[in-house]
Design a protein around this motif. Structure first.
Motif, PDB file in Angstrom:
ATOM      1  N   TYR A  98       0.836  -1.203   0.000  1.00 19.42           N
ATOM      2  CA  TYR A  98       0.000   0.000   0.000  1.00 19.42           C
ATOM      3  C   TYR A  98       0.869   1.251   0.000  1.00 19.42           C
ATOM      4  N   ARG A  99       0.250   2.379  -0.417  1.00 22.13           N
ATOM      5  CA  ARG A  99       0.897   3.667  -0.193  1.00 22.13           C
ATOM      6  C   ARG A  99       0.625   4.038   1.250  1.00 22.13           C
ATOM      7  N   ALA A 100       1.694   4.334   2.004  1.00 18.85           N
ATOM      8  CA  ALA A 100       1.539   4.574   3.444  1.00 18.85           C
ATOM      9  C   ALA A 100       0.594   5.739   3.723  1.00 18.85           C
ATOM     10  N   PHE A 177       5.221   8.602 -17.539  1.00 18.85           N
ATOM     11  CA  PHE A 177       5.318   7.262 -16.952  1.00 18.85           C
ATOM     12  C   PHE A 177       5.614   7.367 -15.459  1.00 18.85           C
ATOM     13  N   ARG A 178       4.886   6.631 -14.658  1.00 25.01           N
ATOM     14  CA  ARG A 178       5.178   6.585 -13.218  1.00 25.01           C
ATOM     15  C   ARG A 178       4.999   5.164 -12.730  1.00 25.01           C
ATOM     16  N   ASN A 179       5.991   4.707 -12.001  1.00 26.14           N
ATOM     17  CA  ASN A 179       5.922   3.341 -11.477  1.00 26.14           C
ATOM     18  C   ASN A 179       5.095   3.354 -10.190  1.00 26.14           C
ATOM     19  N   GLU A 180       3.785   3.568 -10.358  1.00 26.43           N
ATOM     20  CA  GLU A 180       2.884   3.739  -9.214  1.00 26.43           C
ATOM     21  C   GLU A 180       2.883   2.487  -8.335  1.00 26.43           C
ATOM     22  N   ILE A 181       2.819   2.686  -7.032  1.00 28.10           N
ATOM     23  CA  ILE A 181       2.793   1.548  -6.105  1.00 28.10           C
ATOM     24  C   ILE A 181       1.433   0.871  -6.145  1.00 28.10           C
ATOM     25  N   PHE A 186      -9.519   1.289 -12.984  1.00 31.34           N
ATOM     26  CA  PHE A 186      -9.496   1.331 -14.447  1.00 31.34           C
ATOM     27  C   PHE A 186      -8.450   2.337 -14.923  1.00 31.34           C
ATOM     28  N   LEU A 187      -8.853   3.371 -15.652  1.00 33.88           N
ATOM     29  CA  LEU A 187      -7.863   4.291 -16.229  1.00 33.88           C
ATOM     30  C   LEU A 187      -7.404   5.351 -15.246  1.00 33.88           C
ATOM     31  N   PHE A 188      -7.955   5.345 -14.023  1.00 33.64           N
ATOM     32  CA  PHE A 188      -7.693   6.471 -13.126  1.00 33.64           C
ATOM     33  C   PHE A 188      -6.220   6.583 -12.753  1.00 33.64           C
ATOM     34  N   ARG A 189      -5.618   5.478 -12.379  1.00 39.55           N
ATOM     35  CA  ARG A 189      -4.193   5.514 -12.016  1.00 39.55           C
ATOM     36  C   ARG A 189      -3.484   4.382 -12.746  1.00 39.55           C
ATOM     37  N   THR A 190      -2.698   4.739 -13.729  1.00 39.51           N
ATOM     38  CA  THR A 190      -1.993   3.741 -14.528  1.00 39.51           C
ATOM     39  C   THR A 190      -0.511   4.088 -14.518  1.00 39.51           C
ATOM     40  N   ARG A 191       0.305   3.203 -15.061  1.00 40.95           N
ATOM     41  CA  ARG A 191       1.751   3.475 -15.031  1.00 40.95           C
ATOM     42  C   ARG A 191       2.210   4.230 -16.269  1.00 40.95           C
ATOM     43  N   GLU A 192       1.399   4.209 -17.290  1.00 39.30           N
ATOM     44  CA  GLU A 192       1.686   4.961 -18.511  1.00 39.30           C
ATOM     45  C   GLU A 192       0.432   5.755 -18.820  1.00 39.30           C
ATOM     46  N   PHE A 193       0.570   7.046 -19.004  1.00 36.23           N
ATOM     47  CA  PHE A 193      -0.615   7.871 -19.240  1.00 36.23           C
ATOM     48  C   PHE A 193      -0.208   9.103 -20.030  1.00 36.23           C
ATOM     49  N   GLU A 194      -1.210   9.885 -20.445  1.00 38.96           N
ATOM     50  CA  GLU A 194      -0.895  11.111 -21.176  1.00 38.96           C
ATOM     51  C   GLU A 194      -1.276  12.325 -20.347  1.00 38.96           C
ATOM     52  N   SER A 261     -12.108  12.900  -6.700  1.00 47.10           N
ATOM     53  CA  SER A 261     -10.706  12.632  -7.042  1.00 47.10           C
ATOM     54  C   SER A 261     -10.199  13.621  -8.086  1.00 47.10           C
ATOM     55  N   GLU A 262      -8.878  13.775  -8.076  1.00 47.40           N
ATOM     56  CA  GLU A 262      -8.239  14.814  -8.904  1.00 47.40           C
ATOM     57  C   GLU A 262      -8.240  14.489 -10.401  1.00 47.40           C
ATOM     58  N   LEU A 263      -8.598  15.505 -11.194  1.00 50.60           N
ATOM     59  CA  LEU A 263      -8.465  15.401 -12.649  1.00 50.60           C
ATOM     60  C   LEU A 263      -7.297  16.239 -13.142  1.00 50.60           C
ATOM     61  N   GLU A 264      -7.043  17.317 -12.406  1.00 51.18           N
ATOM     62  CA  GLU A 264      -6.029  18.278 -12.848  1.00 51.18           C
ATOM     63  C   GLU A 264      -5.521  19.058 -11.646  1.00 51.18           C
ATOM     64  N   GLY A 265      -4.230  19.402 -11.676  1.00 50.03           N
ATOM     65  CA  GLY A 265      -3.674  20.284 -10.655  1.00 50.03           C
ATOM     66  C   GLY A 265      -3.303  21.618 -11.295  1.00 50.03           C
ATOM     67  N   ILE A 266      -3.653  22.720 -10.616  1.00 47.85           N
ATOM     68  CA  ILE A 266      -3.282  24.047 -11.108  1.00 47.85           C
ATOM     69  C   ILE A 266      -2.455  24.685  -9.992  1.00 47.85           C
ATOM     70  N   SER A 303      -0.824  24.356 -15.318  1.00 54.18           N
ATOM     71  CA  SER A 303      -2.059  23.565 -15.318  1.00 54.18           C
ATOM     72  C   SER A 303      -1.706  22.193 -15.887  1.00 54.18           C
ATOM     73  N   SER A 304      -1.982  21.145 -15.101  1.00 49.90           N
ATOM     74  CA  SER A 304      -1.538  19.803 -15.482  1.00 49.90           C
ATOM     75  C   SER A 304      -2.690  18.819 -15.371  1.00 49.90           C
ATOM     76  N   ALA A 305      -3.200  18.389 -16.537  1.00 53.72           N
ATOM     77  CA  ALA A 305      -4.367  17.496 -16.551  1.00 53.72           C
ATOM     78  C   ALA A 305      -4.000  16.157 -17.163  1.00 53.72           C
ATOM     79  N   GLY A 306      -4.732  15.127 -16.798  1.00 51.35           N
ATOM     80  CA  GLY A 306      -4.502  13.802 -17.371  1.00 51.35           C
ATOM     81  C   GLY A 306      -5.524  13.513 -18.465  1.00 51.35           C
ATOM     82  N   VAL A 307      -5.033  13.074 -19.622  1.00 53.29           N
ATOM     83  CA  VAL A 307      -5.940  12.747 -20.732  1.00 53.29           C
ATOM     84  C   VAL A 307      -6.806  11.545 -20.359  1.00 53.29           C
TER      85      VAL A 307
HETATM   86  P1  ATP Z   1      -2.141  11.691  -7.580  1.00 51.54           P
HETATM   87  O1  ATP Z   1      -2.136  12.425  -6.285  1.00 51.54           O
HETATM   88  O2  ATP Z   1      -3.498  11.223  -8.035  1.00 51.54           O
HETATM   89  O3  ATP Z   1      -1.082  10.628  -7.701  1.00 51.54           O
HETATM   90  P2  ATP Z   1      -0.547  13.780  -8.606  1.00 51.54           P
HETATM   91  O4  ATP Z   1      -0.953  14.918  -7.723  1.00 51.54           O
HETATM   92  O5  ATP Z   1       0.730  13.072  -8.382  1.00 51.54           O
HETATM   93  O6  ATP Z   1      -1.754  12.739  -8.702  1.00 51.54           O
HETATM   94  P3  ATP Z   1       0.184  15.414 -10.761  1.00 51.54           P
HETATM   95  O7  ATP Z   1       1.613  15.152 -10.608  1.00 51.54           O
HETATM   96  O8  ATP Z   1      -0.382  16.722 -10.327  1.00 51.54           O
HETATM   97  O9  ATP Z   1      -0.648  14.240 -10.097  1.00 51.54           O
HETATM   98  O10 ATP Z   1      -0.213  15.114 -12.276  1.00 51.54           O
HETATM   99  C1  ATP Z   1      -1.118  15.914 -13.001  1.00 51.54           C
HETATM  100  C2  ATP Z   1      -2.232  15.092 -13.604  1.00 51.54           C
HETATM  101  O11 ATP Z   1      -1.716  13.963 -14.320  1.00 51.54           O
HETATM  102  C3  ATP Z   1      -3.180  14.477 -12.576  1.00 51.54           C
HETATM  103  O12 ATP Z   1      -4.165  15.402 -12.188  1.00 51.54           O
HETATM  104  C4  ATP Z   1      -3.773  13.315 -13.339  1.00 51.54           C
HETATM  105  O13 ATP Z   1      -4.849  13.743 -14.167  1.00 51.54           O
HETATM  106  C5  ATP Z   1      -2.625  12.874 -14.233  1.00 51.54           C
HETATM  107  N1  ATP Z   1      -1.967  11.712 -13.612  1.00 51.54           N
HETATM  108  C6  ATP Z   1      -0.976  11.717 -12.687  1.00 51.54           C
HETATM  109  N2  ATP Z   1      -0.614  10.463 -12.350  1.00 51.54           N
HETATM  110  C7  ATP Z   1      -1.416   9.636 -13.096  1.00 51.54           C
HETATM  111  C8  ATP Z   1      -1.524   8.212 -13.214  1.00 51.54           C
HETATM  112  N3  ATP Z   1      -0.737   7.389 -12.521  1.00 51.54           N
HETATM  113  N4  ATP Z   1      -2.453   7.712 -14.070  1.00 51.54           N
HETATM  114  C9  ATP Z   1      -3.246   8.527 -14.800  1.00 51.54           C
HETATM  115  N5  ATP Z   1      -3.168   9.868 -14.732  1.00 51.54           N
HETATM  116  C10 ATP Z   1      -2.283  10.437 -13.911  1.00 51.54           C
END
Ligand code: ATP
Length: 434
Positions: A98-100, A177-181, A186-194, A261-266, A303-307
């Motif tokens: 888990y993420r702590a 790309f992020r090697n998420e723990i 589904f598509l919400f948190r993946t290791r490869e994304f746009e 849940s987060e879609l974008e960080g500004i 402004s950073s959004a996930g496709v």
């Molecule tokens: P989280 O807290 O959900 O891990 P984060 O705050 O690390 O996200 P940012 O670094 O702000 O995310 O990334 C900007 C955007 O990129 C996020 O709002 C999201 O839409 C997208 N994103 C980030 N990590 C992922 C992921 N593992 N899978 C899909 N989309 C992602």
């Protein structure tokens, strides 16, 4: 909508060719997904809509497309090598990971019910790779964990060649790309994304005004995508959530079946990134201000959004199950501008010249919108298939068409049908799609 609906959406995505599990014939690869014919159309439309809204329609924003592989020093300067960690804990009993910061370590493991945690360890989320033919002697670098740094390291190139004056933005859209723990949903948190990112460069001191402006613009963009405004909100970060370089940050959030849940960080990133690259590269990262004849390091609002998250949001928001004449109808009420197919065309029967007329109509529609010809099965079945694919309009060609040149135009959501002239199909579609 409940959590079960996410499973329903996953199966609809597979059934209709939106999304497939990656490398499925080999048993799949965890948390990686492939976009099929409908998925890729819809994703492209979302990206085009972003690009138009953030770049093409604005005088003071330009785009770029950096390489995914970057010089490894980039990631030292950006802080990703030393700071891009998530705290990781394992359950010693069942080995669940888990993420702590996502579990309460005072409580037992959700999976096995025992309370036997390892100490939290820091885990770097970047994927390492080696450049060169021999792994040992190659230079180590990383797959980019965000697109933003490609913009910062090109600040001088882009500003110099585009001759933009402050305030101005540089935007980029591409893979990260992020090697998420922990992955999942589904598509919400993946290791490869746009990502779709904008770095907006401003005079230091204008941070608050600019942050406020971009928060409004970006929230509005999600509304213009057709997402229910009541399920969207802007959430300010608490002080302890802020990255060390950031003084203020807002998340655009959506209320998913699994919670807000987060879609974008500004974020207000200050001058952190250009300061760092200035120092690590030894090359001046400055802007010459023609008004004061001084060189300054601009501040930045990002402004950073996930496709993929946006794509998932559009699906979740559009998914409906309805009762129609004692039958269940599944319909994706997607905004017409992002629906994979804008208009489907159906000959009522496969004879009497109706398929030929339909094909001609499809060709006409294709000059402006995406269209699909379907003559298989009963008309009711064909409507249902298109409802599931989110196709907002359907044209049916019947025997009356051969007599007076009219067709029926069906609306996906209301299921209302009107008779219009074949010559007016394109203009009618145009008037219905803003
Ligand atoms: P989280 O807290 O959900 O891990 P984060 O705050 O690390 O996200 P940012 O670094 O702000 O995310 O990334 C900007 C955007 O990129 C996020 O709002 C999201 O839409 C997208 N994103 C980030 N990590 C992922 C992921 N593992 N899978 C899909 N989309 C992602």
């Amino acid at each position: 909508m409940d959590l079960k609906s996410i499973e329903n959406i996953v199966s609809l995505c597979k059934r209709r060719g939106f999304i497939f599990q990656s490398s499925e014939i080999y048993g799949g690869l965890g948390s990686t997904w492939d976009y099929g014919p409908y998925g890729v159309e819809m994703k492209q439309k979302i990206k085009d809509f972003w690009w138009h809204d953030v770049v093409t329609s604005r005088e003071n924003v330009v785009g770029m497309d950096a390489a995914i592989l970057m010089h490894p020093k980039t990631w030292e300067a950006s802080g990703h090598v030393s700071n891009f960690h998530d705290p990781l804990v394992d359950c010693k009993n069942c080995k669940a990971r888990y993420r702590a910061d996502h579990v309460d370590l005072n409580k037992p493991c959700e999976r096995c019910g025992k309370k036997d945690w390892t100490e939290p360890r820091q885990f770097n989320l970047m994927f390492k790779t080696a450049i060169g033919p021999v792994e040992d002697s190659g230079e180590i670098t990383y797959l980019r964990p965000e697109t933003a740094q490609g913009i910062f390291v090109n600040f001088m190139n882009v500003q110099g060649t585009s001759r933009q004056k402050l305030p101005f933005g540089i935007a980029q859209l591409g893979k990260a790309f992020r090697n998420e723990i922990t992955t999942g949903n589904f598509l919400f948190r993946t290791r490869e994304f746009e990502q779709m990112e904008l770095e907006f460069f401003i005079y230091p001191g204008e941070n608050e005004k600019s942050l406020d402006y971009w928060c409004k613009e970006r929230l509005n963009w999600f509304k213009k995508l057709g997402i229910n405004p009541e399920k969207l909100r802007l959430r300010p970060h608490d002080k302890d959530e802020l990255a060390h370089y950031s003084t203020a940050c807002f998340d655009v959030e959506y209320e998913f079946p699994f919670g807000w849940s987060e879609l974008e960080g500004i974020a207000d990133r200050g001058t952190f990134d250009l300061d760092q690259h200035n120092e690590y590269s030894g090359k001046k990262q400055q802007y010459f201000d023609p008004q004061t004849n001084e060189r300054i390091i601009p501040a930045v609002v990002e402004s950073s959004a996930g496709v993929d998250r946006t794509f998932l949001t559009c699906l979740v928001d559009a998914y409906c199950e309805e009762e129609v004449r004692d039958e269940k109808r599944i319909v994706l009420k997607l905004d017409p501008k992002i629906a994979p197919i804008t208009c489907a065309v159906f000959p009522l029967v496969k004879k009497d010249g109706l398929p030929e007329i339909s094909q001609k109509i499809v060709e006409d529609i294709r000059t402006k919108y995406s269209a699909f010809f379907d003559q298989g099965g009963s008309i009711g079945r064909r409507y249902r298939r298109q409802d599931e694919a989110g196709t907002p309009y359907g044209v049916t060609v019947d025997h009356q068409t051969t007599e007076d040149g009219t067709v029926t135009l069906r609306d996906r959501d209301t299921m209302d049908q009107v008779r219009i002239s074949t010559d007016n199909i394109l203009s009618e579609l145009q008037s219905r799609i803003q």
